[in-house]
Design a protein around this motif. Structure first.
Motif, short mmCIF file in Angstrom:
data_model
loop_
_atom_site.label_atom_id
_atom_site.label_comp_id
_atom_site.label_asym_id
_atom_site.label_seq_id
_atom_site.Cartn_x
_atom_site.Cartn_y
_atom_site.Cartn_z
N PRO A 23 77.32 -6.47 10.09
CA PRO A 23 78.24 -5.55 10.74
C PRO A 23 78.69 -4.44 9.79
N ALA A 24 78.83 -3.23 10.31
CA ALA A 24 79.34 -2.12 9.51
C ALA A 24 80.70 -2.49 8.94
N GLY A 25 80.94 -2.09 7.71
CA GLY A 25 82.19 -2.42 7.05
C GLY A 25 82.13 -3.66 6.20
N THR A 26 81.00 -4.36 6.21
CA THR A 26 80.84 -5.51 5.33
C THR A 26 80.99 -5.04 3.87
N PRO A 27 81.79 -5.72 3.05
CA PRO A 27 82.03 -5.26 1.68
C PRO A 27 80.74 -5.03 0.92
N PRO A 28 80.67 -3.95 0.13
CA PRO A 28 79.45 -3.66 -0.63
C PRO A 28 78.97 -4.82 -1.50
N ALA A 29 79.90 -5.58 -2.08
CA ALA A 29 79.50 -6.71 -2.92
C ALA A 29 78.77 -7.77 -2.09
N ALA A 30 79.25 -7.99 -0.86
CA ALA A 30 78.59 -8.95 0.02
C ALA A 30 77.24 -8.43 0.46
N VAL A 31 77.15 -7.14 0.77
CA VAL A 31 75.88 -6.54 1.16
C VAL A 31 74.86 -6.68 0.03
N ALA A 32 75.31 -6.42 -1.20
CA ALA A 32 74.41 -6.52 -2.35
C ALA A 32 73.93 -7.96 -2.55
N ALA A 33 74.84 -8.92 -2.44
CA ALA A 33 74.47 -10.32 -2.64
C ALA A 33 73.53 -10.81 -1.54
N LEU A 34 73.82 -10.44 -0.30
CA LEU A 34 72.96 -10.83 0.81
C LEU A 34 71.58 -10.17 0.67
N GLY A 35 71.58 -8.89 0.29
CA GLY A 35 70.32 -8.19 0.12
C GLY A 35 69.45 -8.83 -0.95
N ALA A 36 70.06 -9.17 -2.08
CA ALA A 36 69.31 -9.80 -3.16
C ALA A 36 68.77 -11.16 -2.73
N ALA A 37 69.58 -11.93 -2.01
CA ALA A 37 69.15 -13.27 -1.58
C ALA A 37 68.02 -13.18 -0.55
N PHE A 38 68.13 -12.25 0.40
CA PHE A 38 67.07 -12.13 1.40
C PHE A 38 65.79 -11.58 0.79
N GLN A 39 65.91 -10.63 -0.11
CA GLN A 39 64.70 -10.07 -0.72
C GLN A 39 64.00 -11.11 -1.58
N THR A 40 64.77 -11.94 -2.27
CA THR A 40 64.16 -13.03 -3.04
C THR A 40 63.46 -14.01 -2.10
N ALA A 41 64.12 -14.35 -1.00
CA ALA A 41 63.52 -15.28 -0.03
C ALA A 41 62.25 -14.71 0.58
N ILE A 42 62.22 -13.42 0.84
CA ILE A 42 61.03 -12.79 1.41
C ILE A 42 59.87 -12.89 0.42
N ARG A 43 60.14 -12.63 -0.85
CA ARG A 43 59.08 -12.74 -1.87
C ARG A 43 58.61 -14.19 -2.01
N GLN A 44 59.54 -15.12 -2.03
CA GLN A 44 59.19 -16.53 -2.20
C GLN A 44 58.36 -17.06 -1.02
N ASN A 45 58.61 -16.53 0.16
CA ASN A 45 57.96 -17.05 1.36
C ASN A 45 56.88 -16.11 1.92
N ALA A 46 56.39 -15.19 1.09
CA ALA A 46 55.42 -14.20 1.57
C ALA A 46 54.18 -14.88 2.16
#
Length: 326
Positions: free
Chosen positions: A259-282
Motif C-alpha cells: 500500500p502507498a505510504g508504507t514506510p521506506p524502511a519497510a519497503v527496502a526490507a521487503l524489497g531485499a527479501a523478495f529479491q533474494t527469494a526470487i534469486r534463490q528460487n529462480a
C-alpha cells in the motif's frame, strides 16, 4: 605528547564519527508478526503458484512467516482493493499480474493502480500458452483458427476474469486471428484451466504457471507459446511464429506491491527479501511456473514504471480488438 598531525586526525575523526554513527545506527525494519501476501485470484492460478514459491524464502529472510491469502473476484479488483486499503505498515503485500491489465478494461476502479501502491519487486515474466481441451480435434494453431472461423460463437474461451492477463491475451488472439467465440470469465487462472480440462471450455490462453502441470500431464493440449521463441519450460511446444500465429506475442509479469505510504524502511526490507527469494528460487520458478526473473526492477520506481508501461500496452491491445472499458 600528541603531534600536530595526530591532533588534526583526532579532530577530523571527532567531526566525522557522529555522521557515520547516525548513518550506521538507522535501524533496519524487521517485522514482529506474520506478513500477508494477498493473491487476488483463486488457488492454483499463476499468482498463487508464484506467491507460494516465494513466501517461504521471504519469511526466512525476514524472520516472520509470509501467509498467502487468496481474495479472488472481479479479475483481481477485490483483492487489489483490499491490499490498497490495508494499513500501510509493511504487513500487507500484493502479487498481481493483472495490475496493469485491469485499468485498460474496467472503467471505474475503487483504487488507483499507480498512486495507491508502492513497488516492492517483480517476481519475473512468463508467456501465455495457446491451449485446447482434449475434446477439441484441433492439433495445431492453424487447425484451431480454421475451426473457430468455421463455427462462429460455438466454442467457449476460458478467461481468468475480466481484465485479467488471460482475458487480454484472448482478445489479442481473437483480433489477430479474426474469429468469433464466447468468452467465459472464471474466478482466476486455476478455475479457467480446470474448465479446459473438463471440456466445459474448449480453448484458452492461460498463463504458463497455471497450465504447465496440465500440459505436461496431458490434461490439456498446448498448440503454441505466446512468445517469439520457444520456452525452456515447454521446449516441445512451438513459438507463436512457428505455429503460424505471429501476432500472438504476450507475456505476463508479476509485480509485488505494498500500500502507498508504507514506510521506506519497510519497503527496502521487503524489497531485499523478495529479491533474494526470487534469486534463490529462480530454477523452481522456471521449472514449476515457466517464470523467468529479469534484471532492472530493483527499485520501487522501476517496478511502478513497469506497471505503467503495461497499462499502456494492454490498453493498446484491447482498443485494437475493439474492447472498451466497462
Amino acid at each position: 605528547m600528541p603531534t600536530r598531525r595526530s591532533t588534526l586526525a583526532l579532530a577530523l575523526a571527532g567531526g566525522i564519527a557522529p555522521s557515520l554513527a547516525r548513518g550506521q545506527s538507522a535501524p533496519a525494519w524487521r517485522p514482529t508478526r506474520p506478513i500477508r501476501l494477498i493473491v487476488p485470484f483463486a488457488p492454483s492460478g499463476s499468482n498463487d503458484i508464484v506467491g507460494r514459491i516465494l513466501a517461504e524464502s521471504v519469511g526466512a529472510a525476514l524472520g516472520q512467516p509470509v501467509v498467502v491469502e487468496n481474495r479472488a473476484g472481479a479479475g483481481s479488483v477485490i483483492g487489489a482493493e483490499h491490499a490498497a486499503r490495508s494499513p500501510a505498515d509493511g504487513y500487507t503485500v500484493l502479487i498481481n499480474s493483472a495490475q496493469a491489465a485491469v485499468p485498460a478494461i474496467v472503467a471505474r476502479l475503487p483504487y488507483d493502480t499507480i498512486r495507491d501502491f508502492v513497488g516492492i519487486a517483480v517476481a519475473g515474466f512468463s508467456p501465455h500458452v495457446l491451449v485446447v481441451s482434449n475434446s477439441l480435434p484441433a492439433r495445431t494453431a492453424g487447425e484451431l483458427v480454421a475451426l473457430l472461423r468455421a463455427n462462429p460463437g460455438r466454442y467457449n474461451f476460458a478467461s481468468a476474469g475480466i481484465g485479467s492477463g488471460v482475458h487480454v491475451a484472448g482478445e489479442l488472439f481473437r483480433s489477430t486471428s479474426n474469429f468469433q467465440a464466447e468468452m467465459v470469465h472464471y474466478r482466476g487462472g486455476g478455475p479457467a484451466v480446470a474448465a479446459l480440462v473438463s471440456g466445459e471450455a474448449q480453448f484458452g490462453t492461460p498463463t504458463m504457471a497455471s497450465s504447465i502441470g496440465q500440459i505436461r500431464g496431458g490434461g490439456i493440449r498446448a498448440l503454441a507459446v505466446a512468445a517469439a521463441e520457444r520456452s525452456p519450460a515447454l521446449p516441445d511446444v512451438p513459438s507463436a511464429p512457428e505455429a503460424g500465429v505471429p501476432g500472438l506475442i504476450f507475456e505476463e509479469f508479476f509485480p509485488i506491491l505494498a500500500p502507498a505510504g508504507t514506510p521506506p524502511a519497510a519497503v527496502a526490507a521487503l524489497g531485499a527479501a523478495f529479491q533474494t527469494a526470487i534469486r534463490q528460487n529462480a530454477d523452481k520458478l522456471g521449472e514449476l511456473a515457466g517464470v523467468r526473473p529479469r534484471a532492472g526492477y530493483e527499485t520501487p520506481e522501476q517496478v511502478m514504471a513497469l506497471v505503467q508501461s503495461g497499462i499502456q500496452q494492454y490498453t493498446s491491445i484491447l482498443r485494437a480488438a475493439g474492447v472498451q472499458p466497462e
